[in-house]
Motif scaffolding. Structure first.
Motif, short mmCIF file in Angstrom:
data_model
loop_
_atom_site.label_atom_id
_atom_site.label_comp_id
_atom_site.label_asym_id
_atom_site.label_seq_id
_atom_site.Cartn_x
_atom_site.Cartn_y
_atom_site.Cartn_z
N THR A 133 0.81 -1.21 0.00
CA THR A 133 0.00 0.00 0.00
C THR A 133 0.85 1.26 0.00
OG1 THR A 133 -0.06 0.07 2.41
CG2 THR A 133 -1.84 -1.14 1.31
N GLY A 134 2.13 1.15 0.33
CA GLY A 134 2.99 2.32 0.46
C GLY A 134 2.87 3.00 1.80
N LEU A 135 1.96 2.52 2.65
CA LEU A 135 1.77 3.18 3.95
C LEU A 135 2.99 3.08 4.83
CD1 LEU A 135 -1.92 2.31 4.89
CD2 LEU A 135 -0.97 4.52 4.19
N GLY A 136 3.75 1.99 4.74
CA GLY A 136 4.95 1.85 5.56
C GLY A 136 5.97 2.93 5.26
N LEU A 137 6.17 3.21 3.98
CA LEU A 137 7.11 4.27 3.60
C LEU A 137 6.57 5.64 3.96
CD1 LEU A 137 8.34 2.89 0.16
CD2 LEU A 137 9.64 3.02 2.30
N TYR A 138 5.28 5.84 3.81
CA TYR A 138 4.65 7.10 4.21
C TYR A 138 4.84 7.32 5.71
CZ TYR A 138 1.03 10.54 5.20
OH TYR A 138 0.36 11.66 5.64
N PHE A 139 4.57 6.29 6.50
CA PHE A 139 4.73 6.35 7.95
C PHE A 139 6.19 6.67 8.29
CE2 PHE A 139 5.56 4.04 12.00
CZ PHE A 139 4.69 4.74 12.82
N ALA A 140 7.13 6.00 7.64
CA ALA A 140 8.55 6.24 7.89
C ALA A 140 8.93 7.68 7.58
CB ALA A 140 9.40 5.27 7.07
N ALA A 141 8.42 8.20 6.47
CA ALA A 141 8.73 9.58 6.08
C ALA A 141 8.18 10.57 7.09
CB ALA A 141 8.18 9.88 4.68
N ARG A 142 6.98 10.31 7.58
CA ARG A 142 6.38 11.21 8.57
C ARG A 142 7.13 11.17 9.90
NH1 ARG A 142 1.06 13.15 7.95
NH2 ARG A 142 1.70 14.30 9.80
N ILE A 143 7.53 9.97 10.33
CA ILE A 143 8.30 9.83 11.57
C ILE A 143 9.65 10.54 11.42
CG2 ILE A 143 9.53 8.19 13.08
CD1 ILE A 143 6.42 8.25 13.40
N ALA A 144 10.30 10.35 10.27
CA ALA A 144 11.58 11.02 10.03
C ALA A 144 11.41 12.54 10.13
CB ALA A 144 12.13 10.62 8.67
N ALA A 145 10.36 13.07 9.51
CA ALA A 145 10.15 14.52 9.48
C ALA A 145 9.85 15.11 10.86
CB ALA A 145 9.02 14.86 8.51
N LEU A 146 9.38 14.28 11.80
CA LEU A 146 9.16 14.77 13.16
C LEU A 146 10.48 15.10 13.85
CD1 LEU A 146 6.37 12.36 14.51
CD2 LEU A 146 6.13 14.78 13.91
#
Length: 174
Positions: A133-146
């Motif tokens: 779904t790509g959600l794992g990479l989206y989640f990772a990107a959001r966590i990184a940006a925090l």
């Protein structure tokens, strides 16, 4: 393990959406962090007959990040790396400029070209062949940006190659 990881990601995405995902960065020993991530996946690694190695190439033995959030990202990446690896995976931590870089590399076929070409658009619908779904990479990107320091935000990158020639995930933390 995979299902649990997906549920944790969904809860994290919900909390991100309502601005209730606190970030609590602190100093952590990098070797302990990596060993804990591999220990959590030990049974699957053994079952798949994968040689999992790690290395730290930094001057400091400490990293400054939110351990739980970064661990959830690394756990998700490791789950995928184990799924697609042939027989080896490598976790490495190094410094690049002012950033700590946590990399996960496997010896599998690597990321699909369409995913590499659209790195900024991680949520691309469901891939019927892989179920991604790509959600794992989206989640990772959001966590990184925090993770932010001096106006620099964390980020992720995916590529193919690295020391093992397969998929290469890199998490940059300022």
């Amino acid at each position: 393990s995979h299902l649990n990881g997906m549920l944790v990601q969904l809860l994290g995405l919900y909390k991100l959406g309502v601005n209730q995902l606190p970030i609590c960065p602190d100093y952590h020993e990098l070797d302990d962090f990596i060993e804990a991530q591999l220990a959590a996946q030990e049974d699957v690694i053994k079952h798949r007959d994968i040689l999992a190695t790690w290395r730290i190439e930094t001057e400091s033995p400490l990293g400054f990040f939110d351990r739980e959030l970064v661990a959830s990202v690394v756990a998700g990446v490791l789950t995928n790396a184990i799924r697609y690896a042939g027989h080896a995976l490598l976790i490495s931590i190094e410094e690049e400029g002012e950033q700590l870089v946590i990399s996960v590399n496997d010896d599998g076929a690597g990321y699909p070209q369409r995913l590499l070409e659209r790195q900024q658009d991680y949520v691309q619908g469901i891939d019927q062949q892989s179920g991604s779904t790509g959600l794992g990479l989206y989640f990772a990107a959001r966590i990184a940006a925090l993770h932010e320091r001096n106006g620099v935000r964390g980020r992720i990158e995916i590529a193919n190659g690295g020391a093992l020639g397969g998929g290469l995930f890199r998490l940059y933390l300022p």
